[in-house]
Design an enzyme around this catalytic site. Sequence first.
Site, short mmCIF file in Angstrom:
data_model
loop_
_atom_site.label_atom_id
_atom_site.label_comp_id
_atom_site.label_asym_id
_atom_site.label_seq_id
_atom_site.Cartn_x
_atom_site.Cartn_y
_atom_site.Cartn_z
N THR A 205 109.48 9.35 -3.86
CA THR A 205 109.87 9.02 -5.23
C THR A 205 109.33 7.66 -5.66
O THR A 205 109.33 6.72 -4.87
CB THR A 205 111.41 8.94 -5.28
OG1 THR A 205 111.93 10.14 -4.75
CG2 THR A 205 111.91 8.71 -6.68
N GLY A 257 113.90 8.84 -0.95
CA GLY A 257 114.31 9.58 0.24
C GLY A 257 115.17 10.78 -0.13
O GLY A 257 115.08 11.30 -1.25
#
Length: 344
Positions: A205, A257
Amino acid sequence: MNRRKFLRIGALASPVFAAKNSLANNFNPITKPIVVSTWANGMPVNAEAWKILSTNGTALDAVEAGAMHIENEIDCCVGLGGYPDRDGKVTLDSCIMDHKANCGAVACIERIKHPVSVARKVMEKTPHVLLVGAGAQQFAVENGFTLEPEVLSEPAKKAYAEWLKKSEYKPVINIENMGAGKEQKKQNGPFAPAFFDDGTVNHDTMGLVALDSVGNLSGAVTTSGMAFKLHGRVGDSPIIGAGLFVDNEAGAATSTGTGEEVIRICGTHLVVEFMRQGYSPEMACKKAVERIVKRDKAKAQTLQVGFLALNKKGQYGAYAIQKGFVFSVKSERENVVHQSKFLI
Ligand code: GLY
Protein backbone atom coordinates in the site's frame (compact mmCIF):
# COMPACT_ATOMS: atom_id res chain seq x y z
CA MET A 1 11.01 8.80 -12.67
CA ASN A 2 11.26 5.10 -13.32
CA ARG A 3 11.70 2.49 -10.62
CA ARG A 4 15.33 1.90 -11.49
CA LYS A 5 16.17 5.57 -11.11
CA PHE A 6 14.48 6.08 -7.77
CA LEU A 7 15.95 2.94 -6.31
CA ARG A 8 19.34 4.26 -7.35
CA ILE A 9 18.71 7.52 -5.50
CA GLY A 10 17.67 5.53 -2.45
CA ALA A 11 20.77 3.40 -2.77
CA LEU A 12 23.05 6.43 -2.86
CA ALA A 13 21.62 7.47 0.46
CA SER A 14 23.40 4.84 2.53
CA PRO A 15 21.79 3.47 5.70
CA VAL A 16 24.47 5.29 7.72
CA PHE A 17 23.54 8.59 6.14
CA ALA A 18 19.90 7.83 6.75
CA ALA A 19 20.48 6.96 10.41
CA LYS A 20 22.38 10.20 11.08
CA ASN A 21 19.65 12.27 9.55
CA SER A 22 17.02 10.40 11.45
CA LEU A 23 18.78 11.33 14.66
CA ALA A 24 19.07 14.94 13.54
CA ASN A 25 15.36 14.92 12.82
CA ASN A 26 14.65 14.01 16.42
CA PHE A 27 16.65 16.93 17.78
CA ASN A 28 15.49 19.57 15.38
CA PRO A 29 12.66 21.56 17.01
CA ILE A 30 10.57 21.80 13.86
CA THR A 31 11.11 20.32 10.42
CA LYS A 32 8.63 21.60 7.90
CA PRO A 33 7.59 21.10 5.29
CA ILE A 34 8.15 17.34 5.23
CA VAL A 35 6.50 14.34 3.60
CA VAL A 36 6.92 10.67 4.52
CA SER A 37 5.66 7.71 2.50
CA THR A 38 5.51 3.96 2.87
CA TRP A 39 8.06 1.86 0.98
CA ALA A 40 10.90 2.77 -1.35
CA ASN A 41 8.50 3.62 -4.12
CA GLY A 42 7.59 6.52 -1.85
CA MET A 43 10.66 8.32 -3.26
CA PRO A 44 9.01 9.52 -6.50
CA VAL A 45 5.75 9.94 -4.60
CA ASN A 46 7.52 12.29 -2.17
CA ALA A 47 9.18 14.11 -5.07
CA GLU A 48 5.76 14.87 -6.50
CA ALA A 49 4.42 16.00 -3.11
CA TRP A 50 7.55 18.09 -2.56
CA LYS A 51 6.88 20.19 -5.66
CA ILE A 52 3.81 21.47 -3.82
CA LEU A 53 5.19 21.57 -0.28
CA SER A 54 8.35 23.43 -1.29
CA THR A 55 6.32 26.18 -2.94
CA ASN A 56 4.18 26.78 0.13
CA GLY A 57 1.33 24.58 -1.11
CA THR A 58 -0.94 22.73 1.27
CA ALA A 59 -0.24 19.30 2.73
CA LEU A 60 -3.61 18.22 1.34
CA ASP A 61 -2.69 19.08 -2.25
CA ALA A 62 0.73 17.51 -1.73
CA VAL A 63 -0.55 14.13 -0.53
CA GLU A 64 -3.12 13.95 -3.31
CA ALA A 65 -0.46 14.71 -5.93
CA GLY A 66 1.86 12.09 -4.43
CA ALA A 67 -0.83 9.42 -4.44
CA MET A 68 -1.86 10.29 -7.99
CA HIS A 69 1.70 9.83 -9.11
CA ILE A 70 1.83 6.19 -8.09
CA GLU A 71 -1.69 5.56 -9.33
CA ASN A 72 -0.30 6.37 -12.79
CA GLU A 73 2.43 3.73 -12.50
CA ILE A 74 2.29 0.01 -13.17
CA ASP A 75 2.63 -1.27 -9.61
CA CYS A 76 1.62 -4.59 -8.08
CA CYS A 77 -0.28 -2.97 -5.28
CA VAL A 78 -1.62 0.41 -6.32
CA GLY A 79 -3.82 1.64 -9.16
CA LEU A 80 -5.38 -0.04 -12.15
CA GLY A 81 -2.11 -1.83 -12.97
CA GLY A 82 -2.28 -3.64 -9.62
CA TYR A 83 -2.95 -7.32 -9.00
CA PRO A 84 -6.61 -8.35 -9.25
CA ASP A 85 -8.89 -10.15 -6.83
CA ARG A 86 -9.66 -13.88 -7.20
CA ASP A 87 -12.30 -13.06 -9.86
CA GLY A 88 -9.74 -11.20 -11.96
CA LYS A 89 -11.07 -7.74 -11.11
CA VAL A 90 -8.90 -4.85 -9.97
CA THR A 91 -10.69 -3.08 -7.14
CA LEU A 92 -9.16 0.00 -5.56
CA ASP A 93 -9.31 1.55 -2.09
CA SER A 94 -8.26 5.07 -1.15
CA CYS A 95 -8.77 7.81 1.38
CA ILE A 96 -7.63 11.32 2.18
CA MET A 97 -7.79 13.43 5.35
CA ASP A 98 -6.88 17.02 6.16
CA HIS A 99 -5.94 19.08 9.22
CA LYS A 100 -9.56 19.86 10.07
CA ALA A 101 -10.58 16.18 10.19
CA ASN A 102 -12.30 16.53 6.84
CA CYS A 103 -12.02 13.17 5.15
CA GLY A 104 -13.23 11.18 2.17
CA ALA A 105 -12.77 7.63 0.94
CA VAL A 106 -13.71 5.15 -1.75
CA ALA A 107 -13.57 1.40 -1.46
CA CYS A 108 -13.77 -1.42 -3.97
CA ILE A 109 -14.00 1.04 -6.85
CA GLU A 110 -13.33 -0.32 -10.35
CA ARG A 111 -12.07 1.20 -13.60
CA ILE A 112 -11.15 4.58 -12.11
CA LYS A 113 -7.55 5.70 -12.48
CA HIS A 114 -7.35 8.11 -9.54
CA PRO A 115 -9.33 6.82 -6.56
CA VAL A 116 -7.53 9.33 -4.31
CA SER A 117 -9.06 12.21 -6.27
CA VAL A 118 -12.51 10.62 -6.07
CA ALA A 119 -11.95 10.32 -2.30
CA ARG A 120 -11.15 14.02 -2.19
CA LYS A 121 -14.35 14.79 -4.11
CA VAL A 122 -16.32 12.68 -1.61
CA MET A 123 -14.74 14.78 1.14
CA GLU A 124 -15.40 18.12 -0.53
CA LYS A 125 -18.69 17.60 -2.32
CA THR A 126 -20.75 15.25 -0.19
CA PRO A 127 -21.85 15.04 3.45
CA HIS A 128 -20.42 11.49 3.51
CA VAL A 129 -17.04 9.97 4.22
CA LEU A 130 -17.02 6.64 2.36
CA LEU A 131 -18.55 5.50 -0.93
CA VAL A 132 -18.14 1.91 -2.11
CA GLY A 133 -18.34 -0.24 -5.24
CA ALA A 134 -20.79 0.69 -7.97
CA GLY A 135 -21.98 3.74 -6.06
CA ALA A 136 -18.44 5.07 -5.78
CA GLN A 137 -17.90 4.48 -9.50
CA GLN A 138 -21.18 6.20 -10.36
CA PHE A 139 -20.20 9.20 -8.22
CA ALA A 140 -16.80 9.33 -9.94
CA VAL A 141 -18.30 9.31 -13.43
CA GLU A 142 -20.86 11.96 -12.45
CA ASN A 143 -17.95 14.09 -11.29
CA GLY A 144 -16.04 13.87 -14.54
CA PHE A 145 -13.78 10.87 -13.99
CA THR A 146 -13.27 8.60 -17.01
CA LEU A 147 -14.31 4.96 -16.90
CA GLU A 148 -11.13 3.16 -17.95
CA PRO A 149 -11.13 -0.13 -19.92
CA GLU A 150 -11.30 -3.29 -17.81
CA VAL A 151 -7.89 -4.78 -18.64
CA LEU A 152 -5.16 -6.19 -16.48
CA SER A 153 -1.61 -4.84 -16.77
CA GLU A 154 0.90 -7.34 -18.18
CA PRO A 155 2.53 -8.08 -14.78
CA ALA A 156 -0.90 -8.49 -13.19
CA LYS A 157 -2.03 -10.82 -15.98
CA LYS A 158 1.04 -12.97 -15.44
CA ALA A 159 0.69 -13.07 -11.66
CA TYR A 160 -3.02 -13.89 -11.90
CA ALA A 161 -2.42 -16.70 -14.39
CA GLU A 162 0.16 -18.13 -11.97
CA TRP A 163 -2.23 -17.83 -9.04
CA LEU A 164 -5.05 -19.51 -10.99
CA LYS A 165 -2.97 -22.70 -11.29
CA LYS A 166 -3.71 -23.45 -7.65
CA SER A 167 -6.42 -20.87 -6.90
CA GLU A 168 -5.62 -21.22 -3.23
CA TYR A 169 -7.41 -18.83 -0.96
CA LYS A 170 -4.22 -17.83 0.68
CA PRO A 171 -3.81 -14.07 0.65
CA VAL A 172 -0.26 -13.09 -0.16
CA ILE A 173 1.17 -11.13 2.72
CA ASN A 174 4.59 -10.11 1.55
CA ILE A 175 3.81 -9.85 -2.10
CA GLU A 176 7.42 -9.14 -2.98
CA ASN A 177 8.16 -12.81 -2.39
CA MET A 178 6.06 -13.67 -5.42
CA GLY A 179 8.89 -12.70 -7.70
CA ALA A 180 8.50 -8.96 -8.05
CA GLY A 181 11.41 -8.56 -5.68
CA LYS A 182 13.67 -10.90 -7.56
CA GLU A 183 12.84 -9.07 -10.78
CA GLN A 184 13.73 -5.77 -9.14
CA LYS A 185 17.00 -7.19 -7.93
CA LYS A 186 17.83 -8.20 -11.46
CA GLN A 187 17.07 -4.71 -12.70
CA ASN A 188 18.82 -2.85 -9.94
CA GLY A 189 21.80 -5.13 -9.49
CA PRO A 190 24.22 -3.81 -6.92
CA PHE A 191 21.95 -0.99 -5.90
CA ALA A 192 19.21 -3.08 -4.34
CA PRO A 193 21.20 -4.49 -1.38
CA ALA A 194 21.88 -0.94 -0.19
CA PHE A 195 18.68 -1.08 1.73
CA PHE A 196 17.34 -4.59 1.35
CA ASP A 197 19.57 -7.15 3.02
CA ASP A 198 18.13 -10.01 1.01
CA GLY A 199 17.91 -8.04 -2.21
CA THR A 200 14.14 -8.18 -2.43
CA VAL A 201 11.93 -5.19 -2.94
CA ASN A 202 9.19 -4.93 -0.44
CA HIS A 203 6.22 -2.83 -1.37
CA ASP A 204 2.51 -2.71 -0.79
CA THR A 205 0.00 0.00 0.00
CA MET A 206 1.06 3.58 -0.62
CA GLY A 207 0.36 5.74 2.41
CA LEU A 208 1.79 9.21 2.85
CA VAL A 209 1.49 11.93 5.44
CA ALA A 210 2.79 15.49 5.16
CA LEU A 211 3.32 18.63 7.21
CA ASP A 212 3.17 21.85 5.20
CA SER A 213 4.96 25.16 5.67
CA VAL A 214 2.17 26.61 7.83
CA GLY A 215 2.21 23.55 10.08
CA ASN A 216 -0.87 21.69 8.89
CA LEU A 217 -0.93 17.92 8.53
CA SER A 218 -2.72 15.82 5.89
CA GLY A 219 -2.53 12.27 4.61
CA ALA A 220 -3.64 9.97 1.80
CA VAL A 221 -3.62 6.25 1.09
CA THR A 222 -4.12 4.37 -2.16
CA THR A 223 -4.01 0.65 -2.93
CA SER A 224 -5.38 -2.19 -4.99
CA GLY A 225 -5.44 -4.11 -1.73
CA MET A 226 -4.46 -7.65 -1.04
CA ALA A 227 -3.73 -9.62 -4.20
CA PHE A 228 -6.27 -12.35 -5.07
CA LYS A 229 -8.59 -11.29 -2.27
CA LEU A 230 -12.27 -12.24 -2.26
CA HIS A 231 -14.23 -9.94 -4.55
CA GLY A 232 -15.61 -7.16 -2.38
CA ARG A 233 -12.93 -7.41 0.28
CA VAL A 234 -11.86 -4.04 1.66
CA GLY A 235 -8.75 -3.59 3.77
CA ASP A 236 -7.62 -0.88 6.13
CA SER A 237 -6.56 1.61 3.48
CA PRO A 238 -9.85 3.48 2.93
CA ILE A 239 -10.91 3.21 6.58
CA ILE A 240 -10.30 6.43 8.49
CA GLY A 241 -8.64 5.51 11.78
CA ALA A 242 -7.31 2.24 10.36
CA GLY A 243 -5.21 2.98 7.24
CA LEU A 244 -4.96 6.71 7.87
CA PHE A 245 -5.59 9.16 10.65
CA VAL A 246 -4.74 12.84 10.97
CA ASP A 247 -5.14 15.00 14.05
CA ASN A 248 -3.66 18.42 13.63
CA GLU A 249 -2.83 18.69 17.34
CA ALA A 250 -1.17 15.31 17.79
CA GLY A 251 0.10 14.00 14.47
CA ALA A 252 -0.72 11.81 11.49
CA ALA A 253 -0.17 8.13 10.75
CA THR A 254 -0.61 5.63 7.96
CA SER A 255 -0.23 1.89 7.66
CA THR A 256 0.68 -0.88 5.25
CA GLY A 257 0.41 -4.64 5.31
CA THR A 258 -2.43 -6.95 6.25
CA GLY A 259 -5.36 -4.58 6.53
CA GLU A 260 -7.57 -6.85 8.61
CA GLU A 261 -5.10 -6.73 11.50
CA VAL A 262 -4.90 -2.94 11.29
CA ILE A 263 -8.68 -2.59 11.30
CA ARG A 264 -8.97 -4.81 14.39
CA ILE A 265 -6.99 -2.32 16.48
CA CYS A 266 -8.03 0.92 14.69
CA GLY A 267 -4.32 1.11 13.99
CA THR A 268 -3.54 4.65 12.87
CA HIS A 269 -5.98 6.20 15.32
CA LEU A 270 -4.16 4.29 18.03
CA VAL A 271 -0.77 5.53 16.81
CA VAL A 272 -1.99 9.14 16.82
CA GLU A 273 -3.45 8.75 20.31
CA PHE A 274 -0.09 7.43 21.54
CA MET A 275 1.57 10.52 20.05
CA ARG A 276 -0.99 12.68 21.85
CA GLN A 277 0.10 10.98 25.08
CA GLY A 278 3.65 12.14 24.38
CA TYR A 279 5.22 9.14 22.67
CA SER A 280 7.58 9.79 19.78
CA PRO A 281 6.28 8.75 16.34
CA GLU A 282 8.50 5.65 16.40
CA MET A 283 7.41 4.59 19.90
CA ALA A 284 3.77 5.25 19.02
CA CYS A 285 4.10 2.96 15.99
CA LYS A 286 5.89 0.34 18.08
CA LYS A 287 3.14 0.29 20.68
CA ALA A 288 0.51 -0.21 17.97
CA VAL A 289 2.53 -3.09 16.47
CA GLU A 290 2.83 -4.63 19.95
CA ARG A 291 -0.96 -4.46 20.28
CA ILE A 292 -1.34 -6.58 17.13
CA VAL A 293 1.30 -9.09 18.14
CA LYS A 294 -0.04 -9.43 21.68
CA ARG A 295 -3.51 -10.31 20.35
CA ASP A 296 -2.26 -13.38 18.48
CA LYS A 297 1.46 -14.07 18.67
CA ALA A 298 1.39 -17.13 16.41
CA LYS A 299 -0.59 -15.39 13.71
CA ALA A 300 1.66 -12.36 13.87
CA GLN A 301 4.60 -14.53 12.76
CA THR A 302 2.84 -15.03 9.44
CA LEU A 303 1.92 -11.49 8.56
CA GLN A 304 3.29 -8.03 8.08
CA VAL A 305 1.97 -4.69 9.25
CA GLY A 306 3.95 -1.47 9.25
CA PHE A 307 2.99 1.89 10.71
CA LEU A 308 4.49 5.24 9.72
CA ALA A 309 3.86 8.42 11.72
CA LEU A 310 4.66 12.14 11.63
CA ASN A 311 4.10 14.64 14.42
CA LYS A 312 3.56 18.40 14.49
CA LYS A 313 7.28 19.03 14.86
CA GLY A 314 8.01 17.14 11.68
CA GLN A 315 9.51 14.24 13.62
CA TYR A 316 8.75 10.90 12.05
CA GLY A 317 9.09 7.24 12.89
CA ALA A 318 7.95 3.78 11.84
CA TYR A 319 7.66 0.28 13.21
CA ALA A 320 6.70 -3.05 11.65
CA ILE A 321 5.94 -6.58 12.80
CA GLN A 322 8.52 -8.14 10.51
CA LYS A 323 11.75 -7.13 8.91
CA GLY A 324 11.47 -5.60 5.46
CA PHE A 325 9.33 -2.50 5.86
CA VAL A 326 11.04 0.63 4.53
CA PHE A 327 9.79 4.18 4.21
CA SER A 328 10.77 7.28 2.28
CA VAL A 329 11.34 10.77 3.69
CA LYS A 330 11.65 14.11 1.92
CA SER A 331 12.36 17.42 3.61
CA GLU A 332 14.87 20.19 2.97
CA ARG A 333 17.52 18.04 4.67
CA GLU A 334 16.62 14.56 3.59
CA ASN A 335 15.67 12.57 0.53
CA VAL A 336 16.16 9.00 1.68
CA VAL A 337 14.73 5.57 2.24
CA HIS A 338 14.91 4.41 5.88
CA GLN A 339 14.60 0.87 7.17
CA SER A 340 11.88 0.51 9.74
CA LYS A 341 12.62 -1.18 13.04
CA PHE A 342 10.63 -4.36 13.62
CA LEU A 343 9.40 -6.49 16.48
CA ILE A 344 9.89 -10.07 15.33
N1 GLY B 1 -3.07 -2.60 3.65
C1 GLY B 1 -3.75 -2.82 2.45
C2 GLY B 1 -4.77 -3.85 2.52
O1 GLY B 1 -4.79 -4.69 3.41
O2 GLY B 1 -5.61 -3.87 1.64
